[in-house]
Design an enzyme around this catalytic site. Structure first.
Site, PDB file in Angstrom:
ATOM      1  N   TYR A 184      47.219  23.059  70.724  1.00  0.00           N
ATOM      2  CA  TYR A 184      45.970  23.803  70.862  1.00  0.00           C
ATOM      3  C   TYR A 184      46.163  25.013  71.798  1.00  0.00           C
ATOM      4  O   TYR A 184      45.426  25.185  72.767  1.00  0.00           O
ATOM      5  CB  TYR A 184      44.859  22.921  71.425  1.00  0.00           C
ATOM      6  CG  TYR A 184      44.590  21.642  70.690  1.00  0.00           C
ATOM      7  CD1 TYR A 184      44.821  21.515  69.329  1.00  0.00           C
ATOM      8  CD2 TYR A 184      44.068  20.543  71.375  1.00  0.00           C
ATOM      9  CE1 TYR A 184      44.559  20.322  68.672  1.00  0.00           C
ATOM     10  CE2 TYR A 184      43.800  19.353  70.718  1.00  0.00           C
ATOM     11  CZ  TYR A 184      44.057  19.254  69.375  1.00  0.00           C
ATOM     12  OH  TYR A 184      43.797  18.059  68.730  1.00  0.00           O
ATOM     13  N   HIS A 226      51.499  13.580  68.267  1.00  0.00           N
ATOM     14  CA  HIS A 226      50.458  14.330  67.566  1.00  0.00           C
ATOM     15  C   HIS A 226      50.695  14.379  66.053  1.00  0.00           C
ATOM     16  O   HIS A 226      51.779  14.744  65.601  1.00  0.00           O
ATOM     17  CB  HIS A 226      50.407  15.752  68.123  1.00  0.00           C
ATOM     18  CG  HIS A 226      49.142  16.481  67.833  1.00  0.00           C
ATOM     19  ND1 HIS A 226      48.864  17.723  68.340  1.00  0.00           N
ATOM     20  CD2 HIS A 226      48.054  16.143  67.092  1.00  0.00           C
ATOM     21  CE1 HIS A 226      47.675  18.129  67.924  1.00  0.00           C
ATOM     22  NE2 HIS A 226      47.169  17.188  67.163  1.00  0.00           N
TER      23      HIS A 226
END
Length: 365
Positions: free
Chosen positions: A51, A119
């Protein structure tokens, strides 16, 4: 201490400080949101190296005197992720996992990370994920991390890897994270997944994207600096817009209804030893305040979020029975409007992904 005993029911999602969902994310935005979140008792943050530049902005904010003069590191939780680098680049090698954890700690300006997830594990071979988890377990022993988890849209893969980890290391993952499947549009997490996680010894589940990455709101999916990345097909987007319009005619807002639904559902699935929490994506102070006010309607917050769990009685505070009844009626109406799109799952990683190379498939001319 078991993570299920300390993880709060609401977590602030750091993707709001990324180029994926926000135009021009900046340090002033992050500081303003964190200051207000901490004041309101929201003290858990979930982010990822993917992110970008979320970790950097959060680290700057957390080290600002406006934060450090009022809060110590043990008063908040930091969760981040490793393995995913860009939209189509993954590195689950042991060397990179270790380097990524240390880089995240440096970016977040902390001596340790409370939780680290692998992730989007569906994009890499499962054996690589299991090996990466082993690296994270060793970093727990070294004091860099407290708890280890995995994240994915694919509930079946989460359950399978959790079981493999238990068998391989004779210890369980602490937590798993799944997105957009405990929502008004998709309830798959509750229907198919939690029992498998429990059997694998997992004590916490983070349900993120209660609005399905902005699908379940009146103003359409979010578009950041990287453009429209949302996986919802046109038919689902149109159905969501129709649902939003209907909810508005009933004097309510689809985003608020969807958030209340997800939080209420998560709490109904929680016990003292098995926690289901909700991660809310936040980009502005006004959005933060609106979302926490909505959460308060469900959880009956009288002061701060950290007091929602009554440790003495071992129970959650009650919910407003009248609002629950009205929400059930509206939720059923939304489900009927969604029709065939209710329960629709986004393809992840999709036919265009080569699992062996961890890259998009090459299209022949």
């Amino acid at each position: 201490m078991s993570l299920s005993r300390i993880l709060p029911p609401i977590i602030l999602g750091g993707a709001g400080f990324s180029h994926q969902v926000h135009r021009n994310p900046n340090s002033a935005q992050a500081l303003q949101v964190l200051k207000r979140a901490f004041q309101l008792g929201l003290r858990a943050i979930d982010t990822s190296a993917y992110y970008h530049p979320s970790e950097i902005l959060l680290g700057e904010a957390l080290s600002h005197p406006d934060i450090t003069s009022h809060y110590t590191r043990d008063q908040y939780l930091l969760m981040t992720k490793v393995g995913r680098i860009t939209a189509d680049q993954f590195d689950y090698s042991p060397a990179w996992i270790r380097q990524s954890v240390l880089r995240s700690s440096e970016r977040l300006r902390t001596q340790y990370l409370d939780v680290v997830f692998c992730h989007d594990v569906e994009f890499v071979p499962e054996e690589e994920v299991v090996e990466a988890v082993g690296v994270l377990f060793r970093m727990v022993e070294e004091g860099h991390i407290k708890y280890v988890g995995i994240s994915s849209y694919r509930i079946d893969i989460l359950g399978r890897i959790a079981q493999r980890v238990q068998e391989e290391y004779s210890r369980s993952l602490d937590i798993v994270q799944n997105w957009a499947q405990l929502t008004l549009q998709n309830n798959t997490l509750a229907e198919d997944g939690l029992e498998a996680f429990k059997e694998a010894g997992v004590s916490c589940v983070c349900s993120s994207s209660p609005l399905a990455i902005g699908l379940l709101r009146s103003n359409g999916v979010p578009v950041g600096d990287l453009g429209d990345f949302h996986p919802a097909p046109r038919g689902l987007r149109l159905a969501a817009k129709e649902a939003a319009d209907y909810v508005a005619t009933q004097g309510d807002d689809l985003a608020a209804l969807a958030l209340r639904y997800s939080i209420r559902r998560a709490q109904s699935l929680s016990t003292p030893d098995f926690r289901v929490t909700t991660i809310m994506g936040i980009t502005t102070v006004s959005e933060l305040e609106e979302n926490l006010a909505t959460a308060g309607l469900v959880l009956q917050v009288s002061d701060r979020l950290r007091w929602l769990w009554n440790a003495d009685s071992g129970s959650w505070v009650g919910v407003d029975s009248y609002r629950t009844k009205k929400d059930k009626e509206l939720s059923l109406a939304v489900k009927n409007i969604l029709g065939e799109w209710y329960g629709y799952c986004f393809p992840s990683p999709g036919d265009g992904w080569d699992l062996s190379t961890k890259k998009p498939k090459t299209v022949s001319a």
